[in-house]
Design an enzyme around this catalytic site. Structure first.
Site, PDB file in Angstrom:
ATOM      1  N   ARG A 124       4.043  13.159  15.453  1.00  0.00           N
ATOM      2  CA  ARG A 124       4.840  12.187  15.170  1.00  0.00           C
ATOM      3  C   ARG A 124       3.597  11.241  14.428  1.00  0.00           C
ATOM      4  NH1 ARG A 124       7.690  12.260  19.818  1.00  0.00           N
ATOM      5  NH2 ARG A 124       9.995  13.186  19.054  1.00  0.00           N
ATOM      6  N   LYS A 146       1.305   4.938   1.124  1.00  0.00           N
ATOM      7  CA  LYS A 146       2.543   6.056   0.920  1.00  0.00           C
ATOM      8  C   LYS A 146       1.795   7.316   1.055  1.00  0.00           C
ATOM      9  CE  LYS A 146       4.643   2.071  -1.636  1.00  0.00           C
ATOM     10  NZ  LYS A 146       5.213   2.183  -3.425  1.00  0.00           N
ATOM     11  N   GLU A 188      -4.003   3.703 -14.248  1.00  0.00           N
ATOM     12  CA  GLU A 188      -3.925   2.870 -13.311  1.00  0.00           C
ATOM     13  C   GLU A 188      -4.483   2.529 -12.996  1.00  0.00           C
ATOM     14  OE1 GLU A 188      -1.284   3.876 -11.590  1.00  0.00           O
ATOM     15  OE2 GLU A 188      -0.668   5.325 -11.320  1.00  0.00           O
ATOM     16  N   LYS A 230      -6.152  -3.860  -4.640  1.00  0.00           N
ATOM     17  CA  LYS A 230      -4.639  -2.928  -3.648  1.00  0.00           C
ATOM     18  C   LYS A 230      -4.311  -3.065  -2.453  1.00  0.00           C
ATOM     19  CE  LYS A 230      -2.191   1.160  -3.824  1.00  0.00           C
ATOM     20  NZ  LYS A 230      -1.780   3.143  -3.554  1.00  0.00           N
ATOM     21  N   GLU A 240       6.006  -2.315   1.391  1.00  0.00           N
ATOM     22  CA  GLU A 240       6.950  -3.056   0.823  1.00  0.00           C
ATOM     23  C   GLU A 240       7.848  -3.203   0.408  1.00  0.00           C
ATOM     24  OE1 GLU A 240       6.044  -0.010  -2.828  1.00  0.00           O
ATOM     25  OE2 GLU A 240       7.754   0.026  -3.966  1.00  0.00           O
ATOM     26  N   ARG A 244       4.294  -5.342  -2.720  1.00  0.00           N
ATOM     27  CA  ARG A 244       4.062  -4.738  -2.861  1.00  0.00           C
ATOM     28  C   ARG A 244       3.846  -3.928  -4.285  1.00  0.00           C
ATOM     29  NH1 ARG A 244       1.688   0.659   0.848  1.00  0.00           N
ATOM     30  NH2 ARG A 244       0.829   1.668  -1.022  1.00  0.00           N
ATOM     31  N   ASN A 248       4.199  -0.720  -8.756  1.00  0.00           N
ATOM     32  CA  ASN A 248       4.780   0.032  -9.811  1.00  0.00           C
ATOM     33  C   ASN A 248       4.715   0.094 -10.972  1.00  0.00           C
ATOM     34  OD1 ASN A 248       4.887   1.771  -7.495  1.00  0.00           O
ATOM     35  ND2 ASN A 248       6.530   0.510  -6.602  1.00  0.00           N
ATOM     36  N   HIS A 251       5.892   2.169 -13.122  1.00  0.00           N
ATOM     37  CA  HIS A 251       6.589   3.866 -12.688  1.00  0.00           C
ATOM     38  C   HIS A 251       7.572   4.129 -12.457  1.00  0.00           C
ATOM     39  CE1 HIS A 251       2.190   3.804 -11.713  1.00  0.00           C
ATOM     40  NE2 HIS A 251       2.048   4.249 -10.357  1.00  0.00           N
ATOM     41  N   HIS A 255       7.708   7.347 -13.857  1.00  0.00           N
ATOM     42  CA  HIS A 255       8.705   9.228 -13.453  1.00  0.00           C
ATOM     43  C   HIS A 255       9.832   9.192 -13.717  1.00  0.00           C
ATOM     44  CE1 HIS A 255       6.413   6.814  -8.935  1.00  0.00           C
ATOM     45  NE2 HIS A 255       6.221   7.888  -9.347  1.00  0.00           N
ATOM     46  N   HIS A 273       0.724  12.340 -14.597  1.00  0.00           N
ATOM     47  CA  HIS A 273       0.969  11.582 -13.843  1.00  0.00           C
ATOM     48  C   HIS A 273       0.723   9.583 -14.151  1.00  0.00           C
ATOM     49  CE1 HIS A 273       2.393   8.761 -10.501  1.00  0.00           C
ATOM     50  NE2 HIS A 273       1.437   7.684 -10.582  1.00  0.00           N
TER      51      HIS A 273
HETATM   52  P1  NAD Z   1      -3.559  15.785  -8.865  1.00  0.00           P
HETATM   53  O1  NAD Z   1      -4.265  15.551  -7.663  1.00  0.00           O
HETATM   54  O2  NAD Z   1      -2.849  16.939  -9.446  1.00  0.00           O
HETATM   55  O3  NAD Z   1      -5.205  15.430  -9.164  1.00  0.00           O
HETATM   56  C1  NAD Z   1      -5.703  15.876 -10.848  1.00  0.00           C
HETATM   57  C2  NAD Z   1      -5.678  17.008 -11.210  1.00  0.00           C
HETATM   58  O4  NAD Z   1      -7.315  17.427 -11.343  1.00  0.00           O
HETATM   59  C3  NAD Z   1      -5.648  18.380 -10.754  1.00  0.00           C
HETATM   60  O5  NAD Z   1      -5.550  19.892 -11.250  1.00  0.00           O
HETATM   61  C4  NAD Z   1      -6.907  18.523  -9.814  1.00  0.00           C
HETATM   62  O6  NAD Z   1      -7.291  20.131  -9.054  1.00  0.00           O
HETATM   63  C5  NAD Z   1      -8.781  18.772 -10.234  1.00  0.00           C
HETATM   64  N1  NAD Z   1      -8.983  18.125 -10.112  1.00  0.00           N
HETATM   65  C6  NAD Z   1      -9.173  16.303  -9.135  1.00  0.00           C
HETATM   66  N2  NAD Z   1     -10.442  15.817  -8.745  1.00  0.00           N
HETATM   67  C7  NAD Z   1     -11.367  16.854  -9.248  1.00  0.00           C
HETATM   68  C8  NAD Z   1     -13.113  16.912  -9.683  1.00  0.00           C
HETATM   69  N3  NAD Z   1     -13.272  15.962  -9.131  1.00  0.00           N
HETATM   70  N4  NAD Z   1     -13.126  18.186 -10.210  1.00  0.00           N
HETATM   71  C9  NAD Z   1     -13.332  18.821 -11.113  1.00  0.00           C
HETATM   72  N5  NAD Z   1     -10.802  19.149 -10.821  1.00  0.00           N
HETATM   73  C10 NAD Z   1     -10.431  17.951 -10.018  1.00  0.00           C
HETATM   74  O7  NAD Z   1      -3.470  14.266  -9.511  1.00  0.00           O
HETATM   75  P2  NAD Z   1      -4.117  12.927  -9.433  1.00  0.00           P
HETATM   76  O8  NAD Z   1      -4.007  11.832 -11.030  1.00  0.00           O
HETATM   77  O9  NAD Z   1      -5.175  12.796  -8.470  1.00  0.00           O
HETATM   78  O10 NAD Z   1      -2.757  11.877  -8.740  1.00  0.00           O
HETATM   79  C11 NAD Z   1      -1.567  12.108  -8.887  1.00  0.00           C
HETATM   80  C12 NAD Z   1      -0.134  12.365  -8.006  1.00  0.00           C
HETATM   81  O11 NAD Z   1      -0.545  10.790  -7.480  1.00  0.00           O
HETATM   82  C13 NAD Z   1       0.696  11.959  -7.858  1.00  0.00           C
HETATM   83  O12 NAD Z   1       1.832  12.884  -7.273  1.00  0.00           O
HETATM   84  C14 NAD Z   1       1.318  10.714  -7.989  1.00  0.00           C
HETATM   85  O13 NAD Z   1       2.510  10.366  -7.356  1.00  0.00           O
HETATM   86  C15 NAD Z   1       0.250  10.598  -6.925  1.00  0.00           C
HETATM   87  N6  NAD Z   1       0.215   8.972  -6.408  1.00  0.00           N
HETATM   88  C16 NAD Z   1       0.275   8.635  -5.561  1.00  0.00           C
HETATM   89  C17 NAD Z   1      -0.039   7.178  -5.631  1.00  0.00           C
HETATM   90  C18 NAD Z   1       0.140   6.681  -3.787  1.00  0.00           C
HETATM   91  O14 NAD Z   1       0.074   5.280  -3.454  1.00  0.00           O
HETATM   92  N7  NAD Z   1       0.265   7.384  -2.859  1.00  0.00           N
HETATM   93  C19 NAD Z   1      -0.508   6.029  -6.150  1.00  0.00           C
HETATM   94  C20 NAD Z   1      -0.543   6.626  -6.889  1.00  0.00           C
HETATM   95  C21 NAD Z   1       0.139   8.248  -7.321  1.00  0.00           C
HETATM   96  N1  GLY Z   2       1.157   3.292  -6.291  1.00  0.00           N
HETATM   97  C1  GLY Z   2       2.265   1.850  -5.304  1.00  0.00           C
HETATM   98  C2  GLY Z   2       2.183   1.607  -4.297  1.00  0.00           C
HETATM   99  O1  GLY Z   2       0.415   1.994  -3.860  1.00  0.00           O
HETATM  100  O2  GLY Z   2       2.366   1.370  -4.415  1.00  0.00           O
END
Ligand code: NAD
Ligand code: GLY
Length: 368
Positions: A124, A146, A188, A230, A240, A244, A248, A251, A255, A273
């Site tokens: 949990r 999130k 972003e 943020k 949210e 918040r 998005n 998004h 998405h 993304h």
């Molecule tokens: P990702 O995690 O797929 O990373 C992008 C690519 O870069 C991957 O192939 C990874 O292996 C590579 N990589 C990362 N760091 C590296 C480094 N230092 N050197 C070499 N390669 C590296 O994608 P992302 O763009 O980091 O994140 C996208 C994800 O984040 C999506 O799933 C999205 O929905 C999520 N997201 C979540 C929130 C939230 O608030 N939780 C906000 C925005 C996005």
């Molecule tokens: N990326 C949108 C949020 O964190 O609310």
């Protein structure tokens, strides 16, 4: 090591975001956030070979008694699944992780969201320290708590709010980030300007060459500014319930594009993304103009900024407006039968619109 910047996310479970060059080498800083003996490092197969062995070694130098497990997933959005969630949970069980255990999320947003969700669910809720290595993760996904995995039906549909214990962003890792991923992260960053800070947008335009070239000081400034934006919003509205949702911007469209095309894996042509969000923000701006809320001139300015950062601005061929709309209907911001979108009244002034006319959305989705 150069200057370390910190940003605090206030609220019921406050935490610090540390931003600096070489922070993954600071075993004491990372180990200082680990309360118990069990640590699970979650990473992907592109990041782990670069950074995981040294991280493990530095932690053990600081705390030889630590029991450290590893779970490495295939890189890419296609890995943010319930199956991989179960694998992380199995790894925690295999480690015998107790309630004071800590998950270290070493990677981009995919690893951060997946590892964070596992930490939210194990017993949990146990600690998660985010160690973001992509720009996108440093400016957005590692902050705010999130966590989620995707379903074939839609992005992030299964998840939880679970604030990290700390975020430690080592900007030196950006040196190995592929340029396309750097640009996706910049989308972003542009989002913060587009939703609430015109002057930040002007700064980004001015610093564009340095940011695209991966200049560490420019990137550190952009990361700190993004995290401050943020953090302020998340502190006021962690779950949210209201503002918040502004984070998005772009998004719901983005998405829908990601889901309709299939989640990206390394080497695929599918949009990642940040790229989908870039297109989504422009669609939101165009829709705002169509609804008479804003001018097309503002949308043009956003398009120019996105293009100058070499980001895509067109919906990929083959995705129909009806398909995209169907995916948008499953967005988490919607209320029964109504599309709730983040639109804007001008560049830097986003707003929540609760019941958007689907015909107007379709018209924007159909535009070439
Ligand atoms: P990702 O995690 O797929 O990373 C992008 C690519 O870069 C991957 O192939 C990874 O292996 C590579 N990589 C990362 N760091 C590296 C480094 N230092 N050197 C070499 N390669 C590296 O994608 P992302 O763009 O980091 O994140 C996208 C994800 O984040 C999506 O799933 C999205 O929905 C999520 N997201 C979540 C929130 C939230 O608030 N939780 C906000 C925005 C996005
Ligand atoms: N990326 C949108 C949020 O964190 O609310």
């Amino acid at each position: 090591m150069t200057a370390i910047r910190t940003v605090t996310v206030h609220g019921d479970s406050p935490y610090t975001i540390h931003i600096g060059h070489g922070l993954l080498e600071d075993g004491a800083l990372i180990a200082g956030h680990i309360r118990g003996r069990h640590v699970l490092i979650v990473s992907d197969d592109q990041v782990a070979p670069l950074y995981l062995p040294a991280l493990r070694q530095r932690l053990l130098q600081q705390r030889p008694e630590l029991l450290i497990g590893e779970q490495v997933i295939a890189a890419g959005e296609a890995s943010k699944t319930l199956d991989n969630f179960a694998r992380v949970i199995d790894a925690l069980a295999g480690l015998g992780a107790t309630r004071d255990a800590c998950v270290l999320a070493l990677g981009g947003g995919v690893v951060g969201d997946l590892a964070g969700f596992a930490a939210a669910c194990w017993m949990r809720g146990i600690d998660c320290v985010q160690l973001p290595t992509s720009l996108l993760a440093m400016v957005d996904s590692s902050v705010g708590g999130k966590t989620a995995v995707d379903l074939p039906q839609g992005k992030n549909l299964v998840g939880a709010f679970h604030p990290p214990r700390a975020v430690i962003a080592d900007t030196a890792t950006l040196a190995t980030l592929p340029p396309r991923e750097l640009r996706a992260g910049l989308a972003e960053v542009i989002k913060y300007a587009a939703l609430g800070d015109l002057r930040f947008g002007q700064w980004l335009a001015q610093e564009r060459p340095a940011l695209l070239a991966g200049d560490s000081e420019a990137l550190a400034l952009a990361i700190a500014a993004s995290c401050e934006h943020k953090a302020e919003i998340v502190a006021r509205d962690p779950l949210e319930k209201a503002e918040r949702a502004l984070l998005n911007l772009g998004h719901t469209f983005g998405h829908a594009i990601e889901t309709a095309q299939g989640y990206a894996a390394p080497g695929s042509d599918n949009l990642i993304h940040g790229e989908a969000v870039a297109i989504g923000m422009l669609l939101a701006a165009r829709l705002s103009a169509r609804l008479g809320m804003a001018t097309d001139r503002d949308a043009d300015a956003l398009e120019q900024l996105l293009r100058s950062f070499e980001l895509p601005t067109q919906i990929p061929a083959g995705l129909t407006a009806q398909t995209l709309l169907a995916h948008m209907r499953l967005d988490k911001k919607n209320t029964a039968g109504k599309l709730r979108l983040i639109l804007w009244t001008a560049f830097g002034q986003a707003c929540i619109v609760p019941d958007v006319d689907e015909q107007a959305v379709l018209a924007v989705l159909r535009q070439p």
